[in-house]
Design a protein around this motif. Structure first.
Motif, PDB file in Angstrom:
ATOM      1  N   THR A 241       0.826  -1.204   0.000  1.00 43.28           N
ATOM      2  CA  THR A 241       0.000   0.000   0.000  1.00 43.28           C
ATOM      3  C   THR A 241       0.863   1.259   0.000  1.00 43.28           C
ATOM      4  O   THR A 241       0.640   2.188  -0.776  1.00 43.28           O
ATOM      5  N   PHE A 242       1.873   1.303   0.878  1.00 41.95           N
ATOM      6  CA  PHE A 242       2.754   2.472   0.919  1.00 41.95           C
ATOM      7  C   PHE A 242       3.606   2.549  -0.341  1.00 41.95           C
ATOM      8  O   PHE A 242       3.843   3.640  -0.885  1.00 41.95           O
ATOM      9  N   LYS A 243       4.093   1.402  -0.817  1.00 45.07           N
ATOM     10  CA  LYS A 243       4.893   1.407  -2.045  1.00 45.07           C
ATOM     11  C   LYS A 243       4.097   1.945  -3.229  1.00 45.07           C
ATOM     12  O   LYS A 243       4.627   2.650  -4.086  1.00 45.07           O
ATOM     13  N   LYS A 244       2.817   1.630  -3.271  1.00 46.00           N
ATOM     14  CA  LYS A 244       1.976   2.126  -4.351  1.00 46.00           C
ATOM     15  C   LYS A 244       1.837   3.636  -4.267  1.00 46.00           C
ATOM     16  O   LYS A 244       1.863   4.347  -5.284  1.00 46.00           O
ATOM     17  N   PRO A 402      -6.562   8.444   4.216  1.00 49.75           N
ATOM     18  CA  PRO A 402      -5.933   7.825   3.051  1.00 49.75           C
ATOM     19  C   PRO A 402      -4.464   7.512   3.315  1.00 49.75           C
ATOM     20  O   PRO A 402      -3.876   7.999   4.287  1.00 49.75           O
ATOM     21  N   THR A 403      -3.858   6.730   2.431  1.00 53.83           N
ATOM     22  CA  THR A 403      -2.515   6.212   2.651  1.00 53.83           C
ATOM     23  C   THR A 403      -1.479   7.302   2.881  1.00 53.83           C
ATOM     24  O   THR A 403      -0.617   7.166   3.753  1.00 53.83           O
ATOM     25  N   ASN A 404      -1.533   8.388   2.118  1.00 55.72           N
ATOM     26  CA  ASN A 404      -0.455   9.372   2.186  1.00 55.72           C
ATOM     27  C   ASN A 404      -0.442  10.189   3.481  1.00 55.72           C
ATOM     28  O   ASN A 404       0.544  10.862   3.772  1.00 55.72           O
ATOM     29  N   VAL A 405      -1.512  10.122   4.283  1.00 59.05           N
ATOM     30  CA  VAL A 405      -1.507  10.772   5.600  1.00 59.05           C
ATOM     31  C   VAL A 405      -2.039   9.833   6.674  1.00 59.05           C
ATOM     32  O   VAL A 405      -2.405  10.273   7.764  1.00 59.05           O
ATOM     33  N   ARG A 406      -2.073   8.553   6.383  1.00 57.68           N
ATOM     34  CA  ARG A 406      -2.688   7.601   7.317  1.00 57.68           C
ATOM     35  C   ARG A 406      -1.920   7.516   8.629  1.00 57.68           C
ATOM     36  O   ARG A 406      -2.524   7.438   9.711  1.00 57.68           O
ATOM     37  N   TYR A 407      -0.593   7.517   8.540  1.00 59.38           N
ATOM     38  CA  TYR A 407       0.217   7.441   9.762  1.00 59.38           C
ATOM     39  C   TYR A 407      -0.004   8.695  10.604  1.00 59.38           C
ATOM     40  O   TYR A 407      -0.302   8.633  11.804  1.00 59.38           O
ATOM     41  N   THR A 408       0.116   9.861   9.971  1.00 56.82           N
ATOM     42  CA  THR A 408      -0.026  11.126  10.699  1.00 56.82           C
ATOM     43  C   THR A 408      -1.433  11.297  11.264  1.00 56.82           C
ATOM     44  O   THR A 408      -1.605  11.623  12.446  1.00 56.82           O
ATOM     45  N   PHE A 469      -8.242   0.181   0.609  1.00 56.64           N
ATOM     46  CA  PHE A 469      -6.920   0.757   0.891  1.00 56.64           C
ATOM     47  C   PHE A 469      -6.135   1.040  -0.389  1.00 56.64           C
ATOM     48  O   PHE A 469      -5.136   1.762  -0.350  1.00 56.64           O
ATOM     49  N   SER A 470      -6.531   0.446  -1.517  1.00 61.53           N
ATOM     50  CA  SER A 470      -5.823   0.730  -2.760  1.00 61.53           C
ATOM     51  C   SER A 470      -6.184   2.102  -3.310  1.00 61.53           C
ATOM     52  O   SER A 470      -5.547   2.614  -4.217  1.00 61.53           O
ATOM     53  N   ASP A 471      -7.222   2.713  -2.730  1.00 68.61           N
ATOM     54  CA  ASP A 471      -7.632   4.081  -3.111  1.00 68.61           C
ATOM     55  C   ASP A 471      -6.789   5.056  -2.294  1.00 68.61           C
ATOM     56  O   ASP A 471      -7.228   5.604  -1.285  1.00 68.61           O
ATOM     57  N   VAL A 475     -10.525  10.822   0.178  1.00 68.49           N
ATOM     58  CA  VAL A 475     -10.765  11.616   1.375  1.00 68.49           C
ATOM     59  C   VAL A 475     -11.344  10.702   2.451  1.00 68.49           C
ATOM     60  O   VAL A 475     -11.900   9.647   2.148  1.00 68.49           O
ATOM     61  N   PRO A 476     -11.208  11.045   3.737  1.00 71.37           N
ATOM     62  CA  PRO A 476     -11.716  10.187   4.791  1.00 71.37           C
ATOM     63  C   PRO A 476     -13.241  10.108   4.763  1.00 71.37           C
ATOM     64  O   PRO A 476     -13.920  11.063   4.443  1.00 71.37           O
ATOM     65  N   VAL A 477     -13.770   8.955   5.136  1.00 71.10           N
ATOM     66  CA  VAL A 477     -15.216   8.769   5.182  1.00 71.10           C
ATOM     67  C   VAL A 477     -15.716   9.218   6.532  1.00 71.10           C
ATOM     68  O   VAL A 477     -15.670   8.480   7.501  1.00 71.10           O
TER      69      VAL A 477
END
Length: 478
Positions: A241-244, A402-408, A469-471, A475-477
């Motif tokens: 997911t992160f690699k994508k 979403p993946t690009n800010v999921r950790y934060t 998760f591939s999306d 935006v968050p639901v």
């Protein structure tokens, strides 16, 4: 900007499994479980070692006072200070995790926590160096909080981003299991040491040897556990997911700014969705240990407690925490089947009812086996509810971003809630207990109020179990 829809139209599709080019998963289920479970177990172990010492040892050794209640509140104050550092850790480690990947960030957070805990076991006491002792303890406690601020979210992402889409809640329970397992190891070790160094007149009381150096052993033992955790995590491969997200150029330069600009509502709702969980847990562990072991009749200036010897009460807590672990694991399949939101709504209503029953369980201080059985029932019910509310959070919070800010995003929500819940819960509960003259009814009302705030947050949070998760850029639901 048009918001992308992140809920899949066909909910019957389980979604892609994360695979390498040869068709095999990048990380096997065993590797995912071990990496997410072992790390959080160590992190929570380190945290609970302080929590236990904050009740048993630190009021005497680092915060001496003529008032036992004042010493206890000072010790809890430093305990709560770590929660203030956790959002800072969430921002720093969240930035690293969303920019450089989950694996490296998890290794750094684990190493930071382990070093801080080990050094706490080496500290001189107030009697030896005066006010510098609690000051150094505060610094190390803040470092613990800073590290834990990045640990949980990273472990939850390792579990959920490597999970089949229809089993994310189940996988998400494994980092959550670190809480009960870490509690049992930390308190079990304190018990063993206490039994090996019994008090001269009462085996349930801390001896001079225990206060002099025995309490340091659990802190120093953290080094061994950290080495094991680092070895396990070194075997992980970064999630597909992160690699994508990297390959599509979705990684953002400033994850915090992106989170606050586009996902602030999710942060607020996630923060209050966690509130009842935090308050419940720290009432069942830190406050209940203080209340359960407080003398009756009380010492001057302190409210009456249950007068249960420390060793007895910790064994009672450990029995309750077993239910915490079992029902944390059981919550995963239920949340996968019925949805995170629906399940949490029901559990949170149950927490409100349980909170209002505190006096029925705790206010009779007559003693005897029958009273201890009622208190044990109280602990079992509380920890069972804790398992049901804590387990689904491992999936819910990551799924809100979403993946690009999921950790934060998930880290900030989780750790800001720690200030509102965990940092204040022992202090507020102890003060309310004193204000009510030894009764727990005000403590129960406090928990019920926190649970009502969680209910409101859940009402405004949409179901997340069918998020794809591939999306990566959705935006968050909420």
């Amino acid at each position: 900007m048009v918001a992308e829809k992140r809920v899949k139209e066909q909910t019957g599709d389980a979604g892609p499994h994360l695979t390498a080019t040869d068709g095999k998963p990048l990380n096997s289920p065993a590797e995912v479980i071990a990496a997410s479970l072992v790390g959080t177990t160590i992190e929570f172990y380190d945290f609970y070692v302080y929590a236990t010492a904050a009740v048993l040892v630190f009021p005497k050794l680092f915060f001496p006072s003529s008032s036992q209640l004042a010493s206890q509140l000072a010790s809890f104050g430093v305990f709560g200070a770590a929660m203030i550092a956790r959002p800072v850790g969430a921002i720093v480690f969240g930035h690293m995790g969303d920019k450089r990947g989950r694996k490296t960030t998890l290794v750094v957070s684990l190493l930071t926590m382990g070093i801080a805990t080990f050094l706490a076991g080496c500290l001189p006491t107030f009697q030896q160096i005066g006010l510098l002792a609690p000051a150094l303890l505060l610094v190390l406690r803040l470092t613990q909080g800073f590290a834990l601020g990045g640990e949980w979210s990273g472990a939850a992402l390792v579990a959920t981003e490597n999970a089949p889409a229809d089993k994310r809640a189940l996988y998400g329970t494994f980092p959550q299991l670190g809480a009960p397992i870490g509690f049992i190891i930390a308190n079990g070790l304190f018990l063993i040491i206490n039994f090996a160094m019994p008090g001269e007149h009462d085996r349930g009381m801390a001896s001079d040897a225990f206060l002099a150096w025995g309490w340091r052993i659990p802190f120093l033992f953290s080094a061994v556990m950290v080495i094991i955790g680092l070895w396990v995590r070194s075997k992980l491969v970064e999630s597909e997911t992160f690699k994508k997200a990297e390959s599509q150029g979705a990684v953002v330069k400033m994850p915090l700014a992106q989170t606050l600009r586009h996902h602030f509502k999710a942060v607020v709702l996630g923060t209050f969705a966690m509130l009842a969980t935090y308050v419940l847990f720290y009432l069942m562990t830190t406050f209940s240990l203080t209340y359960g072991t407080a003398p009756n009749p009380p010492k001057p200036g302190s409210p009456a407690g249950l007068n249960i010897p420390y060793t007895h009460f910790v064994l009672m807590q450990i029995a309750g925490v077993v239910f915490f672990g079992l029902f944390t694991l059981a919550s995963g399949p239920l949340a996968d089947r019925f949805g995170r939101r629906r399940m949490l709504l029901v559990v949170t209503v149950a927490i409100v009812i349980f909170a209002l029953m505190f006096p029925l369980f705790l206010d009779d201080k007559s003693g005897g086996f029958g009273r201890m059985a009622v208190v044990e029932l109280f602990l079992i019910i509380g920890f069972t509810l804790m398992g049901f509310t804590f387990g689904p959070m491992g999936a819910l919070l990551p799924e809100m971003f979403p993946t690009n800010v999921r950790y934060t995003g998930s880290a900030i929500a989780y750790n800001v809630s720690s200030i509102l819940g965990a940092a204040l819960a022992p202090i507020i509960a102890t003060a309310l207990w004193g204000a009510a003259g030894g009764s727990t009814w005000m403590v129960g009302v406090y928990l019920a109020f926190a649970a009502v705030l969680t209910l409101v947050a859940l009402v405004f949070t949409k179901e997340t179990k069918d998020i794809d998760f591939s999306d990566d850029l959705g935006v968050p639901v909420v």
